[in-house]
Design a protein around this motif. Structure first.
Motif, PDB file in Angstrom:
ATOM      1  N   ASN A  73       0.879  -1.165   0.000  1.00 41.68           N
ATOM      2  CA  ASN A  73       0.000   0.000   0.000  1.00 41.68           C
ATOM      3  C   ASN A  73       0.917   1.214   0.000  1.00 41.68           C
ATOM      4  O   ASN A  73       1.558   1.512   0.992  1.00 41.68           O
ATOM      5  CB  ASN A  73      -0.909  -0.048   1.235  1.00 41.68           C
ATOM      6  CG  ASN A  73      -1.865   1.120   1.287  1.00 41.68           C
ATOM      7  OD1 ASN A  73      -1.657   2.144   0.619  1.00 41.68           O
ATOM      8  ND2 ASN A  73      -2.903   1.011   2.088  1.00 41.68           N
ATOM      9  N   ARG A 106      -6.319   4.408  -5.878  1.00 43.78           N
ATOM     10  CA  ARG A 106      -7.215   5.421  -5.333  1.00 43.78           C
ATOM     11  C   ARG A 106      -6.704   6.782  -5.751  1.00 43.78           C
ATOM     12  O   ARG A 106      -5.582   7.155  -5.419  1.00 43.78           O
ATOM     13  CB  ARG A 106      -7.237   5.292  -3.813  1.00 43.78           C
ATOM     14  CG  ARG A 106      -8.295   6.150  -3.161  1.00 43.78           C
ATOM     15  CD  ARG A 106      -8.435   5.798  -1.711  1.00 43.78           C
ATOM     16  NE  ARG A 106      -7.410   6.457  -0.928  1.00 43.78           N
ATOM     17  CZ  ARG A 106      -7.267   6.304   0.384  1.00 43.78           C
ATOM     18  NH1 ARG A 106      -8.057   5.498   1.050  1.00 43.78           N
ATOM     19  NH2 ARG A 106      -6.316   6.949   1.028  1.00 43.78           N
ATOM     20  N   THR A 193      -2.947   6.451  -4.513  1.00 41.64           N
ATOM     21  CA  THR A 193      -2.577   5.393  -3.564  1.00 41.64           C
ATOM     22  C   THR A 193      -2.812   4.055  -4.241  1.00 41.64           C
ATOM     23  O   THR A 193      -3.883   3.825  -4.777  1.00 41.64           O
ATOM     24  CB  THR A 193      -3.428   5.480  -2.281  1.00 41.64           C
ATOM     25  OG1 THR A 193      -3.052   6.642  -1.571  1.00 41.64           O
ATOM     26  CG2 THR A 193      -3.194   4.274  -1.389  1.00 41.64           C
ATOM     27  N   ALA A 195      -2.860   0.002  -3.656  1.00 44.51           N
ATOM     28  CA  ALA A 195      -2.832  -1.006  -2.601  1.00 44.51           C
ATOM     29  C   ALA A 195      -3.300  -2.337  -3.144  1.00 44.51           C
ATOM     30  O   ALA A 195      -4.101  -2.382  -4.071  1.00 44.51           O
ATOM     31  CB  ALA A 195      -3.721  -0.569  -1.443  1.00 44.51           C
ATOM     32  N   ASN A 245       2.677   2.816   3.172  1.00 40.03           N
ATOM     33  CA  ASN A 245       1.742   2.566   4.264  1.00 40.03           C
ATOM     34  C   ASN A 245       1.814   1.119   4.722  1.00 40.03           C
ATOM     35  O   ASN A 245       1.600   0.812   5.891  1.00 40.03           O
ATOM     36  CB  ASN A 245       0.309   2.860   3.822  1.00 40.03           C
ATOM     37  CG  ASN A 245       0.173   4.261   3.247  1.00 40.03           C
ATOM     38  OD1 ASN A 245       0.638   5.229   3.846  1.00 40.03           O
ATOM     39  ND2 ASN A 245      -0.411   4.376   2.064  1.00 40.03           N
TER      40      ASN A 245
HETATM   41  C1  LIG Z   1      -3.772   2.177   2.177  1.00 39.10           C
HETATM   42  O1  LIG Z   1      -3.267   2.995   3.212  1.00 39.10           O
HETATM   43  C2  LIG Z   1      -4.015   4.171   3.411  1.00 39.10           C
HETATM   44  C3  LIG Z   1      -3.299   5.013   4.442  1.00 39.10           C
HETATM   45  O2  LIG Z   1      -2.966   4.275   5.599  1.00 39.10           O
HETATM   46  C4  LIG Z   1      -5.431   3.796   3.849  1.00 39.10           C
HETATM   47  O3  LIG Z   1      -6.213   4.964   4.018  1.00 39.10           O
HETATM   48  C5  LIG Z   1      -6.064   2.920   2.782  1.00 39.10           C
HETATM   49  O4  LIG Z   1      -7.327   2.478   3.210  1.00 39.10           O
HETATM   50  C6  LIG Z   1      -5.186   1.721   2.478  1.00 39.10           C
HETATM   51  N1  LIG Z   1      -5.760   1.020   1.369  1.00 39.10           N
HETATM   52  C7  LIG Z   1      -6.070  -0.279   1.422  1.00 39.10           C
HETATM   53  C8  LIG Z   1      -6.727  -0.846   0.226  1.00 39.10           C
HETATM   54  O5  LIG Z   1      -5.823  -0.967   2.396  1.00 39.10           O
END
Ligand SMILES: *[C@@H]1O[C@H](CO)[C@@H](O)[C@H](O)[C@H]1NC(C)=O
Length: 388
Positions: A73, A106, A193, A195, A245
């Protein structure tokens, strides 16, 4: 009669006749202290017996042909999702380019507000505006399985498959209809972002986030279409500043977080390259509570970064960086042949606890007896002297 006396001589526990016993105040005090100490010692023995410690064992990792799941992530604050692609390669020759399944992108504004979440392609929200029986041309590039390039994304993928760089998007009817270029245009000031998880062979390899579509060029080498990035990166202030992250190899284990998690790097140089060299170590955690053991990987990492312009390192005057390369964030991972087994164990067995307790009680009693006797004898001698 002779038999009785010979056994009696052997008695190590000579008893004192009841009327010869004397109780003294000092004896009472010693007894009290003695009991207090005994309870303290037994409690500490008990706690010692209940305490759980972790032992570590190293063995050679004997698993074969396993795959490993990498959970990622990352947030790129200064580059739009449409520019980023994620590719995975390993020494077995397996390549996964422009990964889409299981990865979520995202779209975010530069200060972190969410614009949209998309699973894969840019045009997922806009259904193609074509009739059901439409079968778009792929302009000579390798078509997908269906044989048709119905969306602009399909055309881009087909070009990537053929190893061709894509020129002006508006030259393709699919892209023009979808206003693909305009949509790309809307994203230029966004961040992204990414992930999800990728599955890789348990062999040395790398995965990287780099701009532009990637494809296998002539001779099989891995190429990124840097055309678009190169043209507008400086002007649009795109760069590869990033925050990690999440970055783990395998399941999450309580109390362990990878050394990269929560770290970030920033730059204002569009043509900048980050490399992380990661070594993973297979690790098993075993628990006493009957909880299922966790099989995962720990890792260690060293990072390297440089500007693609090369030249002297601004911080280390004697270090010279090489020139050229691809901008992006690269992770190069290697698998250690050693496996670590962390096992919870009890410090002591129940037998050990009993032996320890008996030793504490016995030793203290013996000491107390000697002390008490000493005090009593001294007192007696002093008294005898006075009466003389
Ligand atoms: C990735 O990390 C961000 C920040 O911590 C978080 O807001 C987001 O939900 C995470 N995305 C996933 C798919 O886990």
């Amino acid at each position: 009669m002779g038999k009785g006396t010979s056994f009696r001589r052997l008695d190590a526990f000579a008893k004192v006749a009841e009327d010869a016993r004397i109780r003294t105040t000092s004896g009472g005090l010693v007894t009290l202290i003695c009991f207090a100490l005994i309870s303290i010692l037994i409690t500490s023995e008990f706690l010692d017996w209940r305490r759980i410690t972790e032992t570590t064992e190293l063995v050679v990792d004997k698993t074969r042909g396993e795959r490993m799941t990498i959970h990622l992530n990352l947030t790129f604050a200064h580059i739009p999702c449409s520019m980023l692609s994620l590719d995975v390669m390993d020494v077995s020759g397996e390549t996964q380019i422009d990964l889409k399944h299981e990865m979520k992108k995202r779209r975010e504004t530069r200060d972190g507000k969410v614009v949209a979440i998309e699973t894969a392609s840019l045009n997922s929200e806009a259904a193609p505006l074509q009739a059901d029986d439409y079968c778009g041309p792929c302009y000579g590039a390798t078509p997908p399985e269906s044989g048709c390039c119905n969306t602009c994304e399909d055309v881009r993928d087909a070009y990537a498959r053929s190893g061709w760089a894509i020129g002006d998007l508006n030259a393709f009817e699919q892209c023009e209809k979808e206003h693909y270029k305009d949509k790309l245009g809307q994203q230029v000031n966004e961040g992204c972002t990414i992930a999800g998880s990728i599955h890789v062979n348990k062999v040395q390899g790398n995965f990287h986030f780099a701009p532009g579509k990637s494809f296998s060029g002539q001779g099989g080498q891995h190429v990124h279409d840097l055309n678009e990035f190169g043209k507008s990166a400086r002007e649009k202030q795109w760069d590869f500043s990033h925050t990690i992250n999440e970055m783990r190899f395998g399941d999450r284990a309580d109390g362990y977080s990878g050394p990269l998690e929560g770290t970030s790097k920033s730059t204002t140089d569009s043509f900048y390259n980050y490399v992380y060299f990661i070594k993973t170590v297979a690790t098993r955690w075993e628990f006493l509570s009957g909880k299922e053991a966790i099989e995962t990987n720990q890792y260690s990492v060293t990072g390297h970064e440089r500007s693609l312009a090369g030249g002297l390192d601004p911080n280390e005057p004697h270090h010279v960086h090489s020139r050229g390369g691809i901008p992006g964030v690269f992770f190069s991972y290697d698998i250690s042949p050693i496996k670590v087994i962390n096992r919870q164990v009890r410090n002591k067995t129940f037998g050990g606890f009993l032996v320890g307790s008996c030793a504490a009680v016995g030793g203290l009693l013996a000491m107390a007896t000697m002390l008490d006797r000493g005090v009593w004898e001294t007192q007696k001698r002093l008294k005898d002297k006075k009466t003389l």
